[in-house]
Write an enzyme that holds these catalytic residues in place. Structure first.
Site, PDB file in Angstrom:
ATOM      1  CG  ASP A  10     -10.500 -11.536  -8.488  1.00  0.00           C
ATOM      2  OD1 ASP A  10      -9.481 -10.864  -8.260  1.00  0.00           O
ATOM      3  OD2 ASP A  10     -11.334 -11.803  -7.597  1.00  0.00           O
ATOM      4  CB  SER A  11      -7.000 -13.576  -6.487  1.00  0.00           C
ATOM      5  OG  SER A  11      -7.908 -12.666  -5.885  1.00  0.00           O
ATOM      6  CB  CYS A  74      -7.350  -9.344  -9.621  1.00  0.00           C
ATOM      7  SG  CYS A  74      -6.352  -9.579  -8.141  1.00  0.00           S
ATOM      8  CD  GLU A 155     -13.427 -14.154  -0.284  1.00  0.00           C
ATOM      9  OE1 GLU A 155     -13.521 -15.363  -0.066  1.00  0.00           O
ATOM     10  OE2 GLU A 155     -13.152 -13.663  -1.390  1.00  0.00           O
ATOM     11  CB  CYS A 187      -9.225  -4.492  -3.005  1.00  0.00           C
ATOM     12  SG  CYS A 187      -9.581  -6.226  -2.744  1.00  0.00           S
ATOM     13  CG  HIS A 189     -13.096  -8.975  -2.044  1.00  0.00           C
ATOM     14  ND1 HIS A 189     -12.229  -9.433  -2.999  1.00  0.00           N
ATOM     15  CD2 HIS A 189     -13.602 -10.083  -1.440  1.00  0.00           C
ATOM     16  CE1 HIS A 189     -12.203 -10.754  -2.963  1.00  0.00           C
ATOM     17  NE2 HIS A 189     -13.034 -11.175  -2.030  1.00  0.00           N
TER      18      HIS A 189
HETATM   19  N1  DGL Z   1      -9.152  -9.462  -5.869  1.00  0.00           N
HETATM   20  C1  DGL Z   1      -7.983  -8.978  -5.169  1.00  0.00           C
HETATM   21  C2  DGL Z   1      -7.709  -7.516  -5.535  1.00  0.00           C
HETATM   22  O1  DGL Z   1      -8.513  -6.847  -6.193  1.00  0.00           O
HETATM   23  C3  DGL Z   1      -8.116  -9.098  -3.674  1.00  0.00           C
HETATM   24  C4  DGL Z   1      -8.179 -10.477  -3.128  1.00  0.00           C
HETATM   25  C5  DGL Z   1      -6.828 -11.134  -2.987  1.00  0.00           C
HETATM   26  O2  DGL Z   1      -6.019 -10.750  -2.129  1.00  0.00           O
HETATM   27  O3  DGL Z   1      -6.597 -12.066  -3.730  1.00  0.00           O
HETATM   28  O4  DGL Z   1      -6.673  -7.017  -5.179  1.00  0.00           O
END
Ligand code: DGL
Length: 266
Positions: A10-11, A74, A155, A187, A189
């Site tokens: 993931d990012s 992600c 976050e 997303c 999160h």
């Molecule tokens: N994990 C990213 C997603 O699911 C969101 C966080 C980011 O912008 O890096 O899109």
């Protein structure tokens, strides 16, 4: 060396919600998680940069960590880099994105006539969700909204209070979302605010996210490819490209208190 592990990336740390669902459904699988915290967020970056980051991470997981399958945990990377990675590693290793299992679930559900999508700006701009739903089920209406405040809000630990309620309400009261039957939490999160979103809609809108649906999809793929583990051969490992106290704290919130992020340069 035998290929034993599942690589998940993931990012940042949001993908830990996906890793968590996988480890609950498939407790015999050993996971290697990589959070690209040095380059977070992906949600406002260009497609070409996200493709480059994703390719490097996949190479690290496949070549250095010898993973047997890769999960792109992600939405943003799934939206813009999945096809690139899949084509590059075709025939070698299954690569699973978080978007397709959600599309399959939406398409199968006969009760859904209008669906909403909330996601990062890059995911929305990619048009991937919109295109995949329209192609498979043209009669379904789809309304989309980029919700860039949600990731930093979560976050920072604002998920169940007045601040998060106000932000969530402000986004979801968008007239585009009037009369939706379902909402895609596009997303990783957003799983952390799923209860608040459910409350906002008074439990009348079906919520789709990439945790359990993705884990089921992965299980099916591993079974089909004869890759399912019967015993856990090693402990899960959690790597990140940059570690701060806040990342460590959030990671524990996303996964559990025993999680220890380890720094790594790939
Ligand atoms: N994990 C990213 C997603 O699911 C969101 C966080 C980011 O912008 O890096 O899109």
């Amino acid at each position: 060396m035998n290929k034993e592990t599942i690589g998940i990336f993931d990012s940042g740390i949001g993908g830990l919600t996906v890793a968590n669902a996988i480890s609950r459904l498939l407790p015999n699988e050993a996971l290697i998680y990589f959070g690209d915290t040095a380059h977070l967020p992906y949600g406002d970056k260009s497609e070409s940069l996200i493709k480059t980051f994703s390719l490097n991470i996949a190479n690290f997981l496949i070549e250095k960590q010898n993973c047997k399958a890769i999960v792109i945990a992600c939405n943003t990377a799934s939206a813009v880099a999945y096809e690139h990675l899949r084509d590059k590693h075709k025939g070698n290793i299954p690569i699973i994105n978080v978007i397709d299992p959600i599309i399959e679930a939406i398409v199968k559900d006969e009760t859904i006539k209008k669906v909403g999508l909330i996601a990062t700006q890059t995911t929305i701009n990619s048009g991937v969700y919109q295109e995949k739903i329209k192609r498979r089920k043209p009669e379904v209406d789809i309304s989309v909204l980029a919700t860039p405040l949600l990731v930093p809000m979560i976050e920072e630990g604002f998920a169940h209070d007045n601040i998060s309620h106000a932000v969530i309400e402000n986004y979801l009261q968008n007239p585009e979302f009037k009369n939706i039957d379902a909402l895609i939490l596009g997303c990783t999160h957003y799983i952390l605010i799923k209860d608040e979103i459910n409350d906002y809609f008074k439990a009348k809108v079906k919520l789709f996210d990439s945790t359990d649906i993705l884990a089921e999809k992965l299980k099916g793929i591993l079974e089909n490819e004869n890759l399912l583990s019967t015993t856990k051969k090693q402990e899960d490992k959690f790597y990140a490209s940059d570690i701060t106290k806040d990342f460590q704290k959030s990671a524990r919130r996303f996964y559990g208190n025993s999680l220890e992020l380890k720094p790594i340069t790939i």
